[in-house]
Scaffold this active site. Sequence first.
Site, PDB file in Angstrom:
ATOM      1  N   HIS A   1       0.817  -1.226   0.000  1.00 54.63           N
ATOM      2  CA  HIS A   1       0.000   0.000   0.000  1.00 54.63           C
ATOM      3  C   HIS A   1       0.844   1.268   0.000  1.00 54.63           C
ATOM      4  O   HIS A   1       0.516   2.250   0.656  1.00 54.63           O
ATOM      5  CB  HIS A   1      -0.929   0.015   1.229  1.00 54.63           C
ATOM      6  CG  HIS A   1      -2.020  -0.999   1.138  1.00 54.63           C
ATOM      7  ND1 HIS A   1      -3.179  -0.787   0.452  1.00 54.63           N
ATOM      8  CD2 HIS A   1      -2.113  -2.258   1.646  1.00 54.63           C
ATOM      9  CE1 HIS A   1      -3.960  -1.865   0.544  1.00 54.63           C
ATOM     10  NE2 HIS A   1      -3.338  -2.776   1.244  1.00 54.63           N
TER      11      HIS A   1
ATOM     12  N   ASP B   1      -0.706  -4.998   6.010  1.00 56.71           N
ATOM     13  CA  ASP B   1      -1.683  -5.881   5.362  1.00 56.71           C
ATOM     14  C   ASP B   1      -1.426  -6.023   3.868  1.00 56.71           C
ATOM     15  O   ASP B   1      -0.750  -5.194   3.264  1.00 56.71           O
ATOM     16  CB  ASP B   1      -3.103  -5.325   5.567  1.00 56.71           C
ATOM     17  CG  ASP B   1      -3.236  -3.919   4.989  1.00 56.71           C
ATOM     18  OD1 ASP B   1      -2.294  -3.118   5.163  1.00 56.71           O
ATOM     19  OD2 ASP B   1      -4.270  -3.625   4.372  1.00 56.71           O
ATOM     20  N   GLU B   2      -1.946  -7.089   3.311  1.00 58.47           N
ATOM     21  CA  GLU B   2      -2.042  -7.294   1.862  1.00 58.47           C
ATOM     22  C   GLU B   2      -0.751  -7.017   1.106  1.00 58.47           C
ATOM     23  O   GLU B   2      -0.733  -6.200   0.181  1.00 58.47           O
ATOM     24  CB  GLU B   2      -3.157  -6.391   1.278  1.00 58.47           C
ATOM     25  CG  GLU B   2      -4.518  -6.703   1.822  1.00 58.47           C
ATOM     26  CD  GLU B   2      -5.610  -5.876   1.147  1.00 58.47           C
ATOM     27  OE1 GLU B   2      -6.613  -6.456   0.744  1.00 58.47           O
ATOM     28  OE2 GLU B   2      -5.435  -4.642   1.043  1.00 58.47           O
ATOM     29  N   VAL B   3       0.321  -7.714   1.464  1.00 62.68           N
ATOM     30  CA  VAL B   3       1.569  -7.543   0.726  1.00 62.68           C
ATOM     31  C   VAL B   3       1.579  -8.503  -0.462  1.00 62.68           C
ATOM     32  O   VAL B   3       1.468  -9.713  -0.300  1.00 62.68           O
ATOM     33  CB  VAL B   3       2.784  -7.796   1.643  1.00 62.68           C
ATOM     34  CG1 VAL B   3       4.084  -7.549   0.874  1.00 62.68           C
ATOM     35  CG2 VAL B   3       2.702  -6.906   2.875  1.00 62.68           C
TER      36      VAL B   3
END
Lengths: 528, 528
Positions: free
Chosen positions: A262, A322-324
């Site tokens: 992100h 989060d969400e790598v």
Amino acid sequence: MLKFASLLLALSFCQGRQHHNINNDDEVVPVFQASKYSSLWPLPQKVQISEISFKLSGTSFKIVDAKESSAGSSCSILQSAYRRYYEYMFGSAKKQWGGKNRRADLTELHVWITSPDSECDAYPGVTSDESCESFYGGLETFSQLVYEDEYGAKNINSSKISDFPRFAHRGVLLDSSRHFLPIKVILANLETMAMNKINVFHWHIVDDQSFPYLSRTFPQLSQQGAYHPYTHVYTPADVKMVIEFARLRGIRVIPEFDTPGHTQSWGKGQTDLLTPCFSGSKPSGTFGPVNPILNTTYDFMTQFFKEVSTVFPDTYVHLGGDEVDFTCWKSNPDIQKFMEQQQFGEDYSKLESFYIQRLLDIVSTTQKGYLIWQEVFDNGVKLKADTLIHVWKGNQQQYQNEMANVTASGYQTLLSTPWYLNRISYGQDWQGFYKADPQDFKGTDEQKKLVIGGEACLWGEYVDATNLTPRLWPRASAVAERLWSASNVTDIDDAFNRLSLHRCRMVERGIPAEPLFSSYCPHEYKGV
Amino acid sequence: MLKFASLLLALSFCQGRQHHNINNDDEVVPVFQASKYSSLWPLPQKVQISEISFKLSGTSFKIVDAKESSAGSSCSILQSAYRRYYEYMFGSAKKQWGGKNRRADLTELHVWITSPDSECDAYPGVTSDESCESFYGGLETFSQLVYEDEYGAKNINSSKISDFPRFAHRGVLLDSSRHFLPIKVILANLETMAMNKINVFHWHIVDDQSFPYLSRTFPQLSQQGAYHPYTHVYTPADVKMVIEFARLRGIRVIPEFDTPGHTQSWGKGQTDLLTPCFSGSKPSGTFGPVNPILNTTYDFMTQFFKEVSTVFPDTYVHLGGDEVDFTCWKSNPDIQKFMEQQQFGEDYSKLESFYIQRLLDIVSTTQKGYLIWQEVFDNGVKLKADTLIHVWKGNQQQYQNEMANVTASGYQTLLSTPWYLNRISYGQDWQGFYKADPQDFKGTDEQKKLVIGGEACLWGEYVDATNLTPRLWPRASAVAERLWSASNVTDIDDAFNRLSLHRCRMVERGIPAEPLFSSYCPHEYKGV
């Protein structure tokens, strides 16, 4: 937050009006209607509203510091609250009320603060005492008890309120990266959070799409990464204003600087921060997550979070995690080499953990605690004992399992999965938010105590200044009551009735909170 | 609507700026970019935008009546439009522009009206000519062509626009019964309809929940049936203002007074209008649809629709006729008896038709045409040849069958089924609205010609002044382009790009139109 230990009623100024339920000796018999909570929201822990009503007059009513109070006219947080609540209660009506001699039953509200005066200038924290033992609860509760009679006169019924929050962390996440949120919008929503006894503003301030945070140390980050370097940034003065505005309302501001994923917008102003992606043997020109194999990355993070730790006074910072997406890391030959050296094999979550571990060490040196999204825990990163694990993924069964696992490991946790308010659907979806309970999972009492609360999240893909406020309220109010009130406050019909009134009150206070269903408010919203 | 037959450009005042695409002889070669329509919405029928740009200055720019024009300074609709579009184009920027001597390329826009002058005071109608042959299209299109260059100066590129709507009836339904909509909200949305070339405001003014229409003939209807008899009603002056505000923007106001169902609020102020429901042999105290067996009912309707026909100038009125629940009729012994007498058997749709038939006869005497919801057609009621059947039910296959059936019977029709904008879902639902086409059903060319357009419906259960405008726009803009532009304008990517700019333009004009997706506008919404 200040401890409003007692809101004393100056009884010598009062004359109780007799209403129904009077016995033959003309003695007032207060009838406590345990099932009638008028418009109170969130519902206090203990409420007894009698039928004895007092009249209030805006021309004579005073909120004064009780003699015994440890805080007085020099206490900014208190004086600011007096003005705010006076305006909520009398603001629009005052002018119509004519002369000063109008008879009123209740002319003074005495506020008795028992905590040390020094807290008047302090920031609220996770350990702040928000309890309240008094006739009328805190100022928000007092103001919620005030109602107009058929003549438009303000009344309050004699009441006994004992109040404290069920959870210490009651948050709302706003996202100023997918869309820039003008300061005015943020302040209006802080105002509304206070009306709902929300005490944490989780500021998801930057993300892939834009970097509106103006860093003194790295001004290029917003200069290059914001949607616009002047009109779409938060200057140091802006940030300070948000924090102070929140402080005066008992709200903590926890910023989130989410890495290593992100972070597309970070790369525009900070060379070599992001991982160059490869197409075959050549750089593709695009970039992936933060580059975890360069020393310069950690030098940057050290300086950056040093600044963040001084700009934001709260003792916690949210570090994301989060969400790598591993695709880019996998494509990069230098990363591949590093993976070999570190003997990570093909497990890129180990590389992610390697980065996060070093980041946490860096942030620890700033004396801040941290919140992280659940992936960091799931990947087995070593965490400080006071780390807060933020659960956001999965369906009901999955998030309840996660809450069980996190607390079984001895970590504190807060829940957001059922409260993604950006997801909209037709109808009264607030009821679903209302029914979710963060302690509803299989675990011991000790585990349940590790649940410190939750947050309603309004991610920013589809909201900006045009529609954020009505989309957030009163849907977030449902979450606010779940996190404040007793766990057995679950009557959906009673909630509907109170929330309908509470939403009209927000509208009267100038907030465009949307309707629950077909109905009307005595005073409709004045904007468009 | 007035026929803007030509918006003449006073070329003697102009100096073409040379941009790219210049040949070696320094001769300007206009390159028409057929696939680049900048921010035009809805897309005109034929657009050619050259690369020759002219500068406009707010201090010198004039919109003047062309010598040949049939309408001039005495034409209210035209003068009102000049002011509105001047403000859209220069309103906010003018003050910053300094002296009067700033050089401008284009200083006059000549407006040549070819229709009779008398139309300046007329109301728009279904037969109004909205076509436009000119350099720049109508005033809305002209204003959409104006853009700011990097210095903030206003520019317009030399363009050739040929424009007319695909469908004559392009509507938006707003519902002021489930929630009262303050006049301010209605006007703001009329303003926005004009920006989207929507030309019908379908005012679903009353329903079960409340009766805000203040009838001169039957004032008790709103006195008893409105949410509040003073603060939540539309007075005759309010209604007049809405109609005039709409007229000045080329918008027809078609009121809907839906009977015999959806009339609970009517019953409060009009005794014996509704059917008393029975529980066994006794009246239950509740009421059903309009009582179709009493002569007083038809006397009332005669008087009521006589008033409606004079208050609302449009030649059409919407009579509803949807969702009639037979339960109450079935319970009532007088109704049962009537059914026997009329030999309707157990078929209550025959009773419904009996009522509607008489109502249509009544309304016909007022010289109005009527729209009715599809059930009236489905039930086989005899209809005048010019009746418009409003299709709203079913899934895609069902509504397409309905459109085929209605047109096969020779009736004109308009579509709303795929455009129930009150139904919200997560993500870019405008794309679904955009893809629906009202002529997409199995039928002959003759049948297709009977499709006069469609309406986006925003039913009011979950919207009021707090959230209506951002929920309607730009979602209704998708419907607006489908109904205005050529049927082959279906490129969703191109639409996304233009609509994103169009939504920012609405925001700049003060309308809180919500975002399509992560992005920003140069000037964000100034409200909350």
